[in-house]
Design a protein around this motif. Structure first.
Motif, mmCIF file in Angstrom:
data_model
loop_
_atom_site.group_PDB
_atom_site.id
_atom_site.type_symbol
_atom_site.label_atom_id
_atom_site.label_comp_id
_atom_site.label_asym_id
_atom_site.label_seq_id
_atom_site.Cartn_x
_atom_site.Cartn_y
_atom_site.Cartn_z
ATOM 1 N N PHE A 151 0.812 -1.201 0.000
ATOM 2 C CA PHE A 151 0.000 0.000 0.000
ATOM 3 C C PHE A 151 0.854 1.264 0.000
ATOM 4 O O PHE A 151 0.320 2.358 0.008
ATOM 5 N N SER A 152 2.172 1.114 0.017
ATOM 6 C CA SER A 152 3.002 2.305 0.119
ATOM 7 C C SER A 152 4.090 2.403 -0.943
ATOM 8 O O SER A 152 4.456 3.500 -1.349
ATOM 9 N N ASP A 153 4.642 1.291 -1.433
ATOM 10 C CA ASP A 153 5.712 1.358 -2.428
ATOM 11 C C ASP A 153 5.170 1.800 -3.779
ATOM 12 O O ASP A 153 4.033 1.509 -4.139
ATOM 13 N N CYS A 154 6.005 2.486 -4.554
ATOM 14 C CA CYS A 154 5.610 2.987 -5.871
ATOM 15 C C CYS A 154 5.351 1.822 -6.825
ATOM 16 O O CYS A 154 6.188 0.916 -6.961
ATOM 17 N N ALA A 155 4.214 1.843 -7.498
ATOM 18 C CA ALA A 155 3.840 0.775 -8.429
ATOM 19 C C ALA A 155 4.674 0.817 -9.694
ATOM 20 O O ALA A 155 4.741 -0.167 -10.429
ATOM 21 N N VAL A 156 5.327 1.935 -9.985
ATOM 22 C CA VAL A 156 6.124 2.070 -11.205
ATOM 23 C C VAL A 156 7.591 1.763 -10.945
ATOM 24 O O VAL A 156 8.205 0.956 -11.643
ATOM 25 N N THR A 157 8.165 2.394 -9.922
ATOM 26 C CA THR A 157 9.612 2.271 -9.674
ATOM 27 C C THR A 157 9.960 1.329 -8.529
ATOM 28 O O THR A 157 11.104 0.914 -8.396
ATOM 29 N N GLY A 158 8.979 1.021 -7.664
ATOM 30 C CA GLY A 158 9.256 0.197 -6.496
ATOM 31 C C GLY A 158 9.864 0.976 -5.352
ATOM 32 O O GLY A 158 10.212 0.410 -4.313
ATOM 33 N N GLU A 159 9.999 2.291 -5.511
ATOM 34 C CA GLU A 159 10.584 3.153 -4.485
ATOM 35 C C GLU A 159 9.756 3.100 -3.204
ATOM 36 O O GLU A 159 8.538 3.225 -3.241
ATOM 37 N N VAL A 168 -4.696 4.982 -11.010
ATOM 38 C CA VAL A 168 -5.193 3.649 -11.353
ATOM 39 C C VAL A 168 -4.494 3.123 -12.594
ATOM 40 O O VAL A 168 -4.083 1.956 -12.659
ATOM 41 N N GLN A 169 -4.330 3.972 -13.618
ATOM 42 C CA GLN A 169 -3.737 3.543 -14.882
ATOM 43 C C GLN A 169 -2.293 3.074 -14.726
ATOM 44 O O GLN A 169 -1.801 2.294 -15.538
ATOM 45 N N LEU A 170 -1.599 3.538 -13.693
ATOM 46 C CA LEU A 170 -0.217 3.129 -13.454
ATOM 47 C C LEU A 170 -0.107 1.982 -12.451
ATOM 48 O O LEU A 170 0.986 1.511 -12.163
ATOM 49 N N GLY A 171 -1.209 1.567 -11.877
ATOM 50 C CA GLY A 171 -1.178 0.400 -10.993
ATOM 51 C C GLY A 171 -1.387 0.687 -9.528
ATOM 52 O O GLY A 171 -1.292 -0.214 -8.709
ATOM 53 N N GLY A 172 -1.664 1.924 -9.137
ATOM 54 C CA GLY A 172 -1.928 2.223 -7.736
ATOM 55 C C GLY A 172 -1.118 3.396 -7.224
ATOM 56 O O GLY A 172 -0.999 4.433 -7.877
#
Length: 202
Positions: A151-159, A168-172
């Motif tokens: 619920f906290s890490d970036c859905a794109v970079t994993g940061e 929503v379009q990027l995954g959360g």
């Protein structure tokens, strides 16, 4: 051919020939089972509607080389009629059985079976809104399969987060630098069904 018996949830069915069906089931002890139900599409079938999606049965099988054969099926949970009568429950149940089918390709344990039976029972009784039941089922099923929601890490970079943008379009949840300019600094909270999932560790 050896006989065995197990409790199963019917996930899906396919027509075979003029009167038979291939039935895919998630069982309590034997994982996923694909078996032929002979004559099940005939009006006088001894199986009747017991081998339809969303039904829970106590079934007996002959073990075959590629497909087993259903020789007996007794109803344990007749959830199909109530679920099919409600569109929201039907779409949620369809997503659940498809998820169970996919997650049990490699391995299926007792927890996945019990979770699916409980979710279908809840849908048939209308205990909660169908979308809430589906969200809960998906999160728990993925967790059992080894995928932990984040619920906290970036859905794109994993940061590592926390992050304030939700797209929503990027995954959360996404980091501000990964979010479109219009969404940066957004404080909208994610829903349970839109979080990014990553393999569980430890």
């Amino acid at each position: 051919m050896p006989l065995y018996r197990d409790e199963c949830v019917v996930l899906r069915t396919h027509k075979l020939g003029e009167a038979d069906r291939i039935v895919t089931m998630l069982s309590r002890q034997h994982g996923k089972i694909r078996a032929v139900a002979k004559g099940v599409r005939r009006t006088a079938s001894k199986f009747g509607s017991r081998l339809e999606p969303f039904m829970v049965v106590d079934a007996q099988f002959y073990e075959g080389r590629s497909l087993d054969i259903v020789t007996q099926a007794e109803s344990l949970g007749a959830y199909g009629a109530q679920i099919v009568a409600d569109y929201g429950a039907y779409t949620a149940a369809s997503a659940m059985v498809e998820t169970a089918d996919r997650l049990s390709e490699a391995d299926a344990g007792l927890q996945q079976y019990l979770l699916l039976v409980g979710a279908l029972r809840s849908l048939s009784r209308g205990e909660h809104h169908s979308s809430a039941t589906l969200d809960s089922y998906l999160l728990r099923a993925m967790s059992i399969a080894g995928w932990a929601p984040s619920f906290s890490d970036c859905a794109v970079t994993g940061e590592p987060g926390p992050h304030s943008a939700f797209v929503v379009q990027l995954g959360g949840v996404v980091a501000d630098r990964a979010a479109p300019p219009a969404r940066r600094g957004s404080t909208r909270r994610p829903s349970a069904c839109s979080v990014r999932c990553s393999p569980a560790t430890g």
